[in-house]
Design a protein around this motif. Structure first.
Motif, PDB file in Angstrom:
ATOM      1  N   LEU A 177       1.052  -1.172  -0.239  1.00  0.00           N
ATOM      2  CA  LEU A 177      -0.242  -0.125  -0.012  1.00  0.00           C
ATOM      3  C   LEU A 177       0.348   1.197  -0.037  1.00  0.00           C
ATOM      4  N   GLN A 178       1.830   1.464   0.662  1.00  0.00           N
ATOM      5  CA  GLN A 178       3.286   2.233   0.549  1.00  0.00           C
ATOM      6  C   GLN A 178       4.298   2.125   0.208  1.00  0.00           C
ATOM      7  N   SER A 179       4.462   1.554   1.596  1.00  0.00           N
ATOM      8  CA  SER A 179       6.221   0.564   1.188  1.00  0.00           C
ATOM      9  C   SER A 179       6.258  -1.107   1.399  1.00  0.00           C
ATOM     10  N   ILE A 180       7.269  -1.477   0.914  1.00  0.00           N
ATOM     11  CA  ILE A 180       7.871  -3.093   0.276  1.00  0.00           C
ATOM     12  C   ILE A 180       7.637  -3.211   1.964  1.00  0.00           C
ATOM     13  N   ASP A 181       8.486  -3.139   2.784  1.00  0.00           N
ATOM     14  CA  ASP A 181       8.611  -3.599   4.074  1.00  0.00           C
ATOM     15  C   ASP A 181       6.934  -3.251   5.613  1.00  0.00           C
ATOM     16  N   GLU A 182       6.310  -2.777   4.354  1.00  0.00           N
ATOM     17  CA  GLU A 182       4.660  -2.667   5.363  1.00  0.00           C
ATOM     18  C   GLU A 182       4.677  -3.583   6.781  1.00  0.00           C
ATOM     19  N   ASP A 183       4.036  -3.789   7.156  1.00  0.00           N
ATOM     20  CA  ASP A 183       4.039  -5.245   7.761  1.00  0.00           C
ATOM     21  C   ASP A 183       2.655  -5.682   6.906  1.00  0.00           C
ATOM     22  N   ASP A 184       2.285  -7.225   7.199  1.00  0.00           N
ATOM     23  CA  ASP A 184       1.276  -8.512   6.485  1.00  0.00           C
ATOM     24  C   ASP A 184      -0.154  -7.459   6.771  1.00  0.00           C
ATOM     25  N   SER A 185      -1.210  -7.276   6.000  1.00  0.00           N
ATOM     26  CA  SER A 185      -2.721  -6.606   5.923  1.00  0.00           C
ATOM     27  C   SER A 185      -3.351  -7.344   5.036  1.00  0.00           C
ATOM     28  N   TYR A 186      -4.499  -8.176   5.155  1.00  0.00           N
ATOM     29  CA  TYR A 186      -5.748  -7.745   4.267  1.00  0.00           C
ATOM     30  C   TYR A 186      -5.353  -7.549   2.766  1.00  0.00           C
ATOM     31  N   PHE A 187      -4.921  -6.430   3.328  1.00  0.00           N
ATOM     32  CA  PHE A 187      -5.308  -4.930   1.597  1.00  0.00           C
ATOM     33  C   PHE A 187      -4.232  -5.053   0.961  1.00  0.00           C
ATOM     34  N   SER A 188      -2.809  -6.285   1.392  1.00  0.00           N
ATOM     35  CA  SER A 188      -1.992  -6.389  -0.073  1.00  0.00           C
ATOM     36  C   SER A 188      -1.356  -7.402   0.414  1.00  0.00           C
ATOM     37  N   ARG A 237       5.260 -10.571  -1.782  1.00  0.00           N
ATOM     38  CA  ARG A 237       5.392  -8.781  -2.316  1.00  0.00           C
ATOM     39  C   ARG A 237       7.135  -8.976  -2.246  1.00  0.00           C
ATOM     40  N   LYS A 238       7.927  -9.034  -1.837  1.00  0.00           N
ATOM     41  CA  LYS A 238       8.904  -9.136  -2.062  1.00  0.00           C
ATOM     42  C   LYS A 238       9.933  -9.289  -3.287  1.00  0.00           C
ATOM     43  N   GLU A 239       9.018 -11.405  -3.571  1.00  0.00           N
ATOM     44  CA  GLU A 239       9.722 -11.718  -4.347  1.00  0.00           C
ATOM     45  C   GLU A 239       8.969 -11.420  -5.551  1.00  0.00           C
ATOM     46  N   MET A 240       7.988 -10.758  -5.796  1.00  0.00           N
ATOM     47  CA  MET A 240       7.385 -10.796  -7.351  1.00  0.00           C
ATOM     48  C   MET A 240       7.971  -9.341  -7.212  1.00  0.00           C
ATOM     49  N   ALA A 241       8.041  -8.098  -6.611  1.00  0.00           N
ATOM     50  CA  ALA A 241       8.420  -7.072  -7.042  1.00  0.00           C
ATOM     51  C   ALA A 241      10.282  -6.978  -7.713  1.00  0.00           C
ATOM     52  N   ASP A 242      10.585  -8.174  -6.986  1.00  0.00           N
ATOM     53  CA  ASP A 242      11.826  -8.045  -7.299  1.00  0.00           C
ATOM     54  C   ASP A 242      11.620  -8.896  -8.986  1.00  0.00           C
ATOM     55  N   LYS A 243      10.778 -10.057  -8.404  1.00  0.00           N
ATOM     56  CA  LYS A 243      11.103 -10.021 -10.715  1.00  0.00           C
ATOM     57  C   LYS A 243      10.425  -8.932 -11.766  1.00  0.00           C
ATOM     58  N   PHE A 244       9.309  -8.501 -10.741  1.00  0.00           N
ATOM     59  CA  PHE A 244       9.187  -6.774 -11.938  1.00  0.00           C
ATOM     60  C   PHE A 244      10.251  -6.259 -12.192  1.00  0.00           C
ATOM     61  N   SER A 245      11.017  -6.197 -10.686  1.00  0.00           N
ATOM     62  CA  SER A 245      11.621  -4.793 -11.283  1.00  0.00           C
ATOM     63  C   SER A 245      13.022  -5.590 -12.490  1.00  0.00           C
ATOM     64  N   ARG A 246      13.521  -6.549 -12.122  1.00  0.00           N
ATOM     65  CA  ARG A 246      14.712  -7.258 -12.917  1.00  0.00           C
ATOM     66  C   ARG A 246      13.885  -7.422 -14.496  1.00  0.00           C
ATOM     67  N   ALA A 247      12.662  -7.340 -14.640  1.00  0.00           N
ATOM     68  CA  ALA A 247      12.325  -7.568 -15.801  1.00  0.00           C
ATOM     69  C   ALA A 247      11.588  -6.645 -16.680  1.00  0.00           C
ATOM     70  N   GLY A 248      12.396  -5.181 -15.872  1.00  0.00           N
ATOM     71  CA  GLY A 248      11.610  -3.974 -16.649  1.00  0.00           C
ATOM     72  C   GLY A 248      10.383  -3.280 -16.406  1.00  0.00           C
ATOM     73  N   ILE A 249       9.447  -4.038 -15.256  1.00  0.00           N
ATOM     74  CA  ILE A 249       7.894  -3.416 -15.682  1.00  0.00           C
ATOM     75  C   ILE A 249       8.059  -2.652 -14.730  1.00  0.00           C
ATOM     76  N   LYS A 250       7.287  -1.239 -15.298  1.00  0.00           N
ATOM     77  CA  LYS A 250       7.523  -0.220 -14.874  1.00  0.00           C
ATOM     78  C   LYS A 250       6.007   0.269 -13.432  1.00  0.00           C
ATOM     79  N   ALA A 251       5.102  -0.225 -14.121  1.00  0.00           N
ATOM     80  CA  ALA A 251       4.285  -0.259 -13.009  1.00  0.00           C
ATOM     81  C   ALA A 251       3.523  -1.039 -13.118  1.00  0.00           C
ATOM     82  N   VAL A 252       2.563  -1.018 -12.175  1.00  0.00           N
ATOM     83  CA  VAL A 252       1.457  -2.140 -11.239  1.00  0.00           C
ATOM     84  C   VAL A 252       0.731  -1.423 -11.092  1.00  0.00           C
ATOM     85  N   PHE A 253      -0.563  -1.337 -11.551  1.00  0.00           N
ATOM     86  CA  PHE A 253      -1.915  -0.787 -10.994  1.00  0.00           C
ATOM     87  C   PHE A 253      -2.745  -2.107 -10.328  1.00  0.00           C
TER      88      PHE A 253
END
Length: 313
Positions: free
Chosen positions: A210-221, A227-243
């Motif tokens: 919702l705001q930070s990669i390091d935020e606590d777990d919650s129902y809404f994320s 999230r860290k696994e997916m964000a790193d995977k996206f970043s390595r591939a050059g994904i610009k944005a997740v909506f």
């Protein structure tokens, strides 16, 4: 519009792609364009939330019908037309196998059929669409009703990936389906990683964060580990944005070069935001987005500074 044409509105995503766009024709960058992102029309939640009975209280949805009609009318009046309109999940409130699901679905489809025929619909699955813990049966129902639950398509040299984020939340009842999406996603990210596209963008219902990669777990994320696994995977591939949607409030943040954009709802608001839509402009260098209330978009349209971006070659 004939019955067959109307039904086709909801079956553009087949064979893991979107038939509204010719992939070969659309792989070349042709200049700036824009699209509209919405989330969570979720027919039935406003009544359920107001009564405090979110499990079985959604027996009225006139407010959501009106709001979704307002959104569709605002989008259809825009000029130039957006390339597409993506709805990032929770199309209706009633979970699979619960009362009012059929009626909510039929009413939402009736409204969505009035979207300008030159503006393709892109439909993303949310937890209320496939269940908090999806099964092969709930996934099959979504596919019959709305089209593929994950797929990709190209528009003007940009690669768009649509994910079923419930597989990232709890795939305990359908591990083989999650594995299939994982393998497919790796193939798609390989294309993005080779930088054969101008940009690559992901749509999914549940935000990475919702705001930070390091935020606590919650129902809404998603959970921190996922999230860290997916964000790193996206970043390595050059994904610009997740909506995404799901939060019923506007939020978001950045991780490395990845922009996480969380859009509030067309339907029920759980915070201080207004019912609205997000305008997303894609230029050669960047992705610029702005959330509009339905009233503002209906009455005033898109502001000049965003329109000016579309004129740059």
């Amino acid at each position: 519009m004939s019955a067959a044409e109307a039904e086709g509105v909801f079956h553009r995503a087949r064979g893991r792609t979107l038939d509204a766009f010719s992939s070969e024709k659309e792989r070349e960058w042709k200049g700036p364009f824009y699209f509209i992102q919405g989330a969570d029309p979720q027919l039935g939640l406003m009544k359920a939330w107001s009564t405090g009975d979110c499990d079985s209280g959604g027996d009225e949805w006139k407010q959501e019908i009106h709001l979704t009609e307002q959104a569709v009318q605002a989008i259809s009046r825009l000029s130039p037309k957006p390339k597409f309109f993506v709805l990032c999940g929770d199309l209706v409130h009633a979970m699979p196998g619960t009362p009012w699901r059929k009626e909510q679905t039929e009413d939402l489809q009736r409204v969505l059929r009035t979207v300008d025929s030159e503006i393709p619909l892109v439909l993303v699955s949310g937890n209320h669409d496939v269940g908090n813990v999806p099964t092969p049966e709930t996934i099959a129902e979504f596919q019959r009703t709305w089209g593929d639950d994950y797929f990709s398509f190209w528009v003007g040299g940009v690669l768009f990936l649509i994910l079923n984020s419930q597989f990232l939340y709890d795939a305990s009842m359908c591990p083989a389906l999650k594995q299939a999406q994982d393998q497919w996603l790796d193939q798609q990210l390989s294309i993005a990683g080779q930088r054969k596209c101008q940009h690559a963008i992901v749509f999914q219902h549940i935000p990475l964060f919702l705001q930070s990669i390091d935020e606590d777990d919650s129902y809404f994320s998603l959970t921190r580990l996922v999230r860290k696994e997916m964000a790193d995977k996206f970043s390595r591939a050059g994904i610009k944005a997740v909506f995404s949607g799901h939060y019923h409030r506007n939020a978001g943040g950045t991780y490395k070069d990845l922009d996480m954009v969380v859009s509030s709802a067309i339907g029920c608001q759980l915070g201080k935001d207004t019912h609205g839509l997000r305008v997303v402009v894609v230029t050669a260098e960047k992705i610029v987005h702005r959330y509009y209330s339905l009233d503002d978009l209906s009455e005033k349209g898109i502001e000049d500074d965003l329109m000016d971006l579309l004129k740059k070659k």
